[in-house]
Design an enzyme around this catalytic site. Structure first.
Site, short mmCIF file in Angstrom:
data_model
loop_
_atom_site.label_atom_id
_atom_site.label_comp_id
_atom_site.label_asym_id
_atom_site.label_seq_id
_atom_site.Cartn_x
_atom_site.Cartn_y
_atom_site.Cartn_z
N TYR A 1 -2.35 -9.12 9.41
CA TYR A 1 -3.29 -8.64 8.37
C TYR A 1 -4.63 -8.05 8.86
CZ TYR A 1 -4.67 -8.92 3.68
OH TYR A 1 -5.54 -8.40 2.54
N ASP B 1 -2.93 -5.16 -6.62
CA ASP B 1 -2.22 -6.40 -6.37
C ASP B 1 -2.95 -7.84 -6.80
OD1 ASP B 1 -3.99 -5.70 -4.38
OD2 ASP B 1 -2.98 -7.08 -2.75
N HIS C 1 1.05 -1.11 0.04
CA HIS C 1 -0.14 0.08 -0.06
C HIS C 1 0.85 1.18 0.06
CE1 HIS C 1 -3.51 -2.34 2.22
NE2 HIS C 1 -3.54 -2.37 1.09
FE1 FEO Z 1 -7.11 -5.59 -1.12
FE2 FEO Z 1 -4.59 -7.64 -1.57
O1 FEO Z 1 -5.68 -6.46 -1.78
#
Ligand code: FEO
Length: 397
Positions: free
Chosen positions: A192, A83, A23
């Site tokens: 995460y 991504d 990000h």
């Molecule tokens: Fe929300 Fe792995 O992208």
């Protein structure tokens, strides 16, 4: 290396060992990541998610190891973040007439990322596309973690591909949870969750309940980052439920920074008070700590003690980003208090407490501050402050 994760279902993704910031620079990925893409061979051929744009050729080469890329009929874009969708333009050059399957919100977000008029098909929860023997079934999952997010399920093979949900930023030479170091995997999974999904915890609970009610068999959970859950795959779903409920381990995170060690001495004295009451804690000087790692630890803890001296009528700049994160992430069931030294104006405690309130962290006791360097007696007061915090922490729900 391409891996067949179930008969006719192939991992054709990419391992990115060297990405250390995600990000932009917002999220640290000390253990790298993977971009998982899945190729399904049936009478029809489908690709579920792609990889980040710079790795397009690697994805295409992987697909070509299994089949001619031109045979792909459907490309499912579960989520527009680049991504996962970044290779769409390169892939679509080979298959311009293939159908790009998106959620209702995804039609807008995918289009607004690439500005190409591909042959979009919009799906919603319960919609399915037959590939021949088996079908793709779609479940929209808005805000897990974008409005466009959806899950794709492959019938017959019982493979759930939930995109970012249940993933981890974790590069590895193995693909499955029964082959991986699960201490590392869980550390990345909780980081995460804490850093990305906590604002949507109520939606996580609702989605899991909705999914359980469907009673569909799940043999494999194949997220778009990290390890694929093959052994006891629902363990990560149960963990998400626990994390979303705001369960904590009863510990305290002490987060602070210091200029000439006065606030550092206070932090250590407060920690001594916690220790005397048998409450475990972790200390993070934000001048030398990784913000995302600290947030994962705060997420696990019950108490948050924030310390900063006053600087220019405000707080030290190193403390401000994590206070902003706490406000945005909305961790559940946290209690806190403030501490720090000051020289003349001394707004630090008031400012920290305002920030804790904005983050919905309940103030457990009044903050403590001392002028310039704390005396021996003042440090004794800090020890007492820690003891009182520990006692209240243990007695509160
Ligand atoms: Fe929300 Fe792995 O992208």
């Amino acid at each position: 290396m391409v891996v067949e994760i179930k008969d006719g279902v192939y991992w054709v993704g990419v391992v990115d060992w060297n990405i250390k910031h995600f990000h932009g620079h917002e999220y640290t990925t000390h253990r790298g990541t993977t971009y998982n893409s899945y190729l399904i061979i049936d009478e029809k051929t489908a690709l579920v998610d792609t990889v980040w744009g710079p790795y397009s050729q690697e994805l295409i080469d992987n697909i070509e190891e299994v089949t001619d890329i031109k045979k792909i009929d459907y490309v499912v874009a579960n989520h527009a973040e680049v991504d996962h969708s970044g290779s769409l333009p390169e892939v679509m050059k080979y298959i311009p007439d293939a159908t790009v399957v998106v959620s209702e919100k995804g039609k807008d977000s995918v289009f607004k990322h690439f500005h190409r008029r591909w042959n979009f098909k919009t799906v919603k929860t319960g919609d399915s596309i037959s590939l021949g023997d088996n079908s793709l079934v779609f479940v929209s999952a808005p805000m897990l973690h974008w409005p466009d997010s959806m899950f794709t399920y492959l019938t017959g093979k019982n493979v759930l591909m939930p995109n970012d949900a249940f993933g981890q930023h974790y590069a590895s030479s193995v693909r499955f949870n029964d082959e991986a170091d699960m201490t590392e995997v869980y550390q990345e999974a909780i980081k995460y969750y804490a850093n990305i999904l906590t604002p949507f915890s109520d939606l996580v609970i609702k989605k899991i309940d909705e999914f359980k009610a469907l009673n569909i068999p799940v043999d494999i959970i194949a997220p778009s980052h990290g390890i694929i859950w093959r052994k006891d795959p629902l363990q990560i779903v149960e963990k998400y439920y626990e994390w979303a409920s705001g369960k904590n381990d009863g510990s305290v995170a002490i987060i602070y920074d210091t200029m000439w060690n006065a606030t550092d001495k206070m932090a250590k004295a407060i920690a001594e008070g916690l220790e005397k009451e048998g409450v475990t804690f972790k200390m993070f000087n934000m001048a030398v700590s990784d913000r995302n790692d600290v947030l994962a630890e705060v997420f696990k803890a019950k108490g948050i003690l924030i310390g900063s001296p006053t600087l220019n009528n405000g707080l030290l700049p190193t403390i401000k980003p994590i206070l902003e994160d706490l406000k945005g992430l909305k961790f559940k069931n946290k209690v806190g208090a403030a501490f720090g030294s000051y020289g003349w104006s001394g707004e630090n405690i008031k400012l920290i407490e305002e920030n804790l309130e904005r983050a919905k962290v309940r103030k457990l006791q009044e903050g403590i501050k001392f002028k310039w360097q704390p005396t021996k007696e003042e440090l004794e007061e800090c020890v007492e402050f820690g003891r009182n915090f520990a006692k209240s922490l243990k007695s509160c729900e």
